[in-house]
Design a protein around this motif. Structure first.
Motif, PDB file in Angstrom:
ATOM      1  N   HIS A  79      40.697   9.859  -8.787  1.00 50.95           N
ATOM      2  CA  HIS A  79      40.816   8.406  -8.837  1.00 50.95           C
ATOM      3  C   HIS A  79      42.052   7.993  -8.050  1.00 50.95           C
ATOM      4  N   LEU A  80      41.934   6.899  -7.295  1.00 50.70           N
ATOM      5  CA  LEU A  80      43.031   6.396  -6.487  1.00 50.70           C
ATOM      6  C   LEU A  80      43.727   5.241  -7.200  1.00 50.70           C
ATOM      7  N   THR A  81      45.061   5.243  -7.155  1.00 56.88           N
ATOM      8  CA  THR A  81      45.843   4.185  -7.789  1.00 56.88           C
ATOM      9  C   THR A  81      46.893   3.664  -6.805  1.00 56.88           C
TER      10      THR A  81
ATOM     11  N   LEU B 101      38.602   0.353   1.128  1.00 53.97           N
ATOM     12  CA  LEU B 101      37.972   0.732  -0.142  1.00 53.97           C
ATOM     13  C   LEU B 101      36.585   0.096  -0.263  1.00 53.97           C
TER      14      LEU B 101
ATOM     15  N   ALA C 187      39.269   1.911  -7.196  1.00 52.29           N
ATOM     16  CA  ALA C 187      40.704   2.191  -7.337  1.00 52.29           C
ATOM     17  C   ALA C 187      41.279   1.286  -8.414  1.00 52.29           C
TER      18      ALA C 187
END
Length: 327
Positions: A67-69, A85, A92
């Motif tokens: 997961h991207l943050t 994205l 995200a």
């Protein structure tokens, strides 16, 4: 260099470990904590191909994957990263400081960087916490090093003292800080947050003014968490379930902070470090940086960094045990 076979083996050995990746700022060129839009796109292409069914919709997903943050709430996320994205359909979580979004402030560490970038002063000295410091400022590298050192020193100061010290530094560097930050340091607007696809982008909380929460009084802590949450819910008209600790090191949150987050209805909270422990606590989620090279990114998302830190932890623990028995 790690070839694909080694990456696949590391991924297999860490298949039960979530890989949560952390970003802050984006630009057309990589610099410090800024990720270039070109590199970010390469990373998105890589994970959509290599981890097609392992991309998570939130940091607290019960499944295991990637997961991207993104932290803080900078305008460049909306301009550079968000369209990518959307293009690659990668979810995200965007953690924002509500005081920053509300145009009440700009990040104090950005003020330091701005002052050092623009000062005409060639030599700078100051006393902080009783300790004298001095820097030559004759080159870009010297200015960048000074900014990094000042940011590191001031992190441990209470918020009101940070503000006072920055004002003092501003006078010494002969630069007046603008009320609103220039584009490089500016925040998204509420309208831009509302414009983002809620099915793709989770909006998370990152406090109101970005203090280190363990430095706050009980009253300050309650304000930082509650006011941030209520403001996000009011402006976005949706539940806010995910939190990001400012600074994010192990000393920057506590059981008291975690209990307050639970009371406010948060489902998860992320740190800003990674280690060799597969921590399953949803309020102590580890993260790795996505800013470095593509090679380093592949090592992160395939679990190589996790295995490396796990081995270091094992060796340290083993050495400590041997030292105890040798006494």
């Amino acid at each position: 260099m790690f070839d694909n076979a080694k990456l696949q083996l590391a991924n297999l050995l860490t298949e039960n470990v979530n890989k949560i990746v952390m970003y802050h700022k984006f630009s057309n060129l990589s610099h410090n904590i800024e990720s270039s839009s070109k590199l970010f796109e390469q990373q998105l292409i890589y994970i959509t191909k290599a981890f097609k069914n392992k991309i998570l919709s939130s940091p607290s997903s019960r499944q295991t994957g990637i997961h991207l943050t993104i932290d803080d709430g900078y305008q460049d996320f909306y301009d550079l990263a968000y369209p990518l994205l959307v293009k690659y359909e990668v979810p995200a979580t965007f953690y924002v400081c509500t005081g920053f979004i509300n145009k009440e402030l700009w990040m104090w560490y950005d003020k330091i960087e701005y002052l050092l970038e623009t000062t005409p002063v060639k030599y700078f000295e100051i006393v902080l916490a009783g300790q004298p410091h001095a820097w030559s400022l004759t080159s870009k590298i010297e200015k960048e090093n000074c900014a990094l050192q000042l940011q590191s020193i001031l992190k441990s100061f209470p918020s009101n003292e940070v503000s006072a010290e920055i004002n003092a530094i501003s006078k010494l560097l002969e630069i007046e800080i603008p009320v609103l930050p220039p584009y490089k340091y500016s925040a998204c607007s509420w309208g831009q947050l509302r414009d983002m696809d809620p099915e793709l982008i989770n909006i998370g909380a990152h406090s109101h003014t970005h203090p280190i929460l363990t430095n706050c009084t009980d009253e300050q802590l309650s304000f930082e968490l509650k006011h941030c949450t209520e403001l996000l819910q009011k402006e976005l008209q949706r539940p806010i379930k995910h939190f990001c600790y400012p600074n994010g090191q192990s000393t920057d949150y506590s059981n008291t902070v975690i209990e307050k987050l639970k009371q406010l209805g948060y489902e998860s909270a992320v740190t800003a470090f990674t280690d060799g422990y597969n921590c399953k606590d949803r309020y102590k989620i580890r993260r790795c940086s996505g800013v470095e090279s593509m090679h380093r990114f592949k090592k992160h998302v395939n679990g190589v960094e996790h295995l490396s830190k796990k081995w270091i932890s094992f060796k340290t623990r083993n050495n400590n045990e041997n030292n105890v028995f040798s006494r």
